[in-house]
Design an enzyme around this catalytic site. Structure first.
Site, mmCIF file in Angstrom:
data_model
loop_
_atom_site.group_PDB
_atom_site.id
_atom_site.type_symbol
_atom_site.label_atom_id
_atom_site.label_comp_id
_atom_site.label_asym_id
_atom_site.label_seq_id
_atom_site.Cartn_x
_atom_site.Cartn_y
_atom_site.Cartn_z
ATOM 1 N N ASP A 31 -6.806 9.402 7.754
ATOM 2 C CA ASP A 31 -5.853 10.230 7.012
ATOM 3 C C ASP A 31 -5.420 11.426 7.843
ATOM 4 O OD1 ASP A 31 -4.282 11.468 5.151
ATOM 5 O OD2 ASP A 31 -5.868 11.840 3.695
ATOM 6 N N ASP A 227 2.002 10.887 7.382
ATOM 7 C CA ASP A 227 0.733 10.922 6.658
ATOM 8 C C ASP A 227 0.161 9.511 6.576
ATOM 9 O OD1 ASP A 227 -1.440 11.347 5.059
ATOM 10 O OD2 ASP A 227 -0.324 12.118 3.348
#
Length: 311
Positions: A31, A227
């Site tokens: 992430d 992201d």
């Protein structure tokens, strides 16, 4: 480091880390939007059932909680640093900060390192329900695993993610620099503008046609954020409507159907081959154009999502 999972079955990609002495294994979502790495800990009574057992600090001879200092939020009763993070879908993780030896697997040349990580004592929402154990935080910040490794001087200030795609899954993550291929397209991220990794997107082309949009529509707030922990791409409404309308004009014989989840106004089609290699015969390619006029070509696999459901 090897990547596992895929967007179709899990909605994320994960890797493996080992924490403690002797090592305890964990599956962590990669992430770039998170700045802390965390796993559920044995004392967590409000954590879900995940892929691996919870981390047991008492079984690690190298485990040490981070004592209160000027750089952390402090639980004064326990004299321990604590953390809390909330995500866009409103799930929350919280716990204490600790330090232990983290190993990166047999494929990695990186030797085990002492790293500060989050020892979860509570999680809610999607974090509670997900299959993976936790998250490896690749974002910017002192607690980011990348920043910690750079600070120690064991990697250069760089990392790479490569995904296998819709029908393949998996992929690879490289912590540290690599020799970039000569045809790699670069778009630089402005660290002053945003706490996230951002790219300077200026135009979108569908089937070679430029969308009729003011370039400033891509330039609000943090710009276009990268992201790796977010399953879908999100556009401002004006961009998405122009994108969808242009795609629809390129399609002739496809039957449009309602989505799998009635509460979402998805644009869905039936009667399409599930073979990824055949998608380009029906759907157009798109191009992302950056400030330096570099173009990134995206095939239908990169903007479509396959869903199986009964009408």
């Amino acid at each position: 480091m090897r990547l596992y999972d895929n967007l179709l079955s899990r909605g994320y990609y994960s890797t493996r880390l080992w924490i403690g002495t002797p090592p305890q294994r964990f599956a962590l979502i990669v992430d770039t939007g998170s700045t802390v790495t965390y796993v559920p800990c044995a004392m967590c009574e409000k954590c879900g059932t995940h892929q691996d057992p919870k981390f047991q600090p008492e079984l690690s001879s190298t485990y040490q909680p981070v004592k209160c200092n000027l750089d952390c939020n402090c639980d004064k009763d326990r004299d321990q640093c604590i953390y809390e993070r909330q995500y866009a879908e409103m799930s929350v993780t919280s716990g204490i900060l600790a330090e232990d030896v983290i190993s990166f697997g047999n494929l990695s040349e990186l030797s085990p390192q002492r790293i500060v990580f989050g020892c979860e004592t509570e999680e809610t929402g999607e974090l509670y329900r997900q299959h993976a154990d936790g998250i490896i935080g690749l974002g910017r910040g002192d607690l980011s695993i990348v920043d910690q490794l750079v600070e120690k001087g064991v990697i250069s200030d760089s990392f790479s993610l490569c995904y296998g795609g819709m029908d393949v899954g998996g992929g690879a993550m490289v912590l540290g620099g690599i020799s970039a291929p000569s045809d790699m397209i670069f778009s630089y991220s402005d660290p002053v503008r945003s706490p996230y990794y951002n790219i300077d997107l200026k135009e979108m082309h569908v089937a070679g046609k430029k969308l009729d949009l003011d370039p400033s529509v891509f330039d609000r707030k943090f710009g276009t954020v990268l992201d790796s922990g977010t399953t879908f791409a999100y556009f401002p409404e004006a961009v998405f409507e122009a994108f969808k309308d242009t795609i629809m004009k390129e399609l002739n014989s496809l039957k449009q159907v309602s989505g799998a989840v009635p509460s979402y106004n998805d644009t869905c089609f039936s009667g399409i081959s599930s073979d990824v290699s055949q998608l380009s015969k029906t759907f157009p390619t798109i191009e992302l154009v950056f400030e330096n006029k570099q173009k990134l070509l995206l095939t239908p696999e990169n903007y479509l999502f396959r869903v199986s459901f009964s009408q």
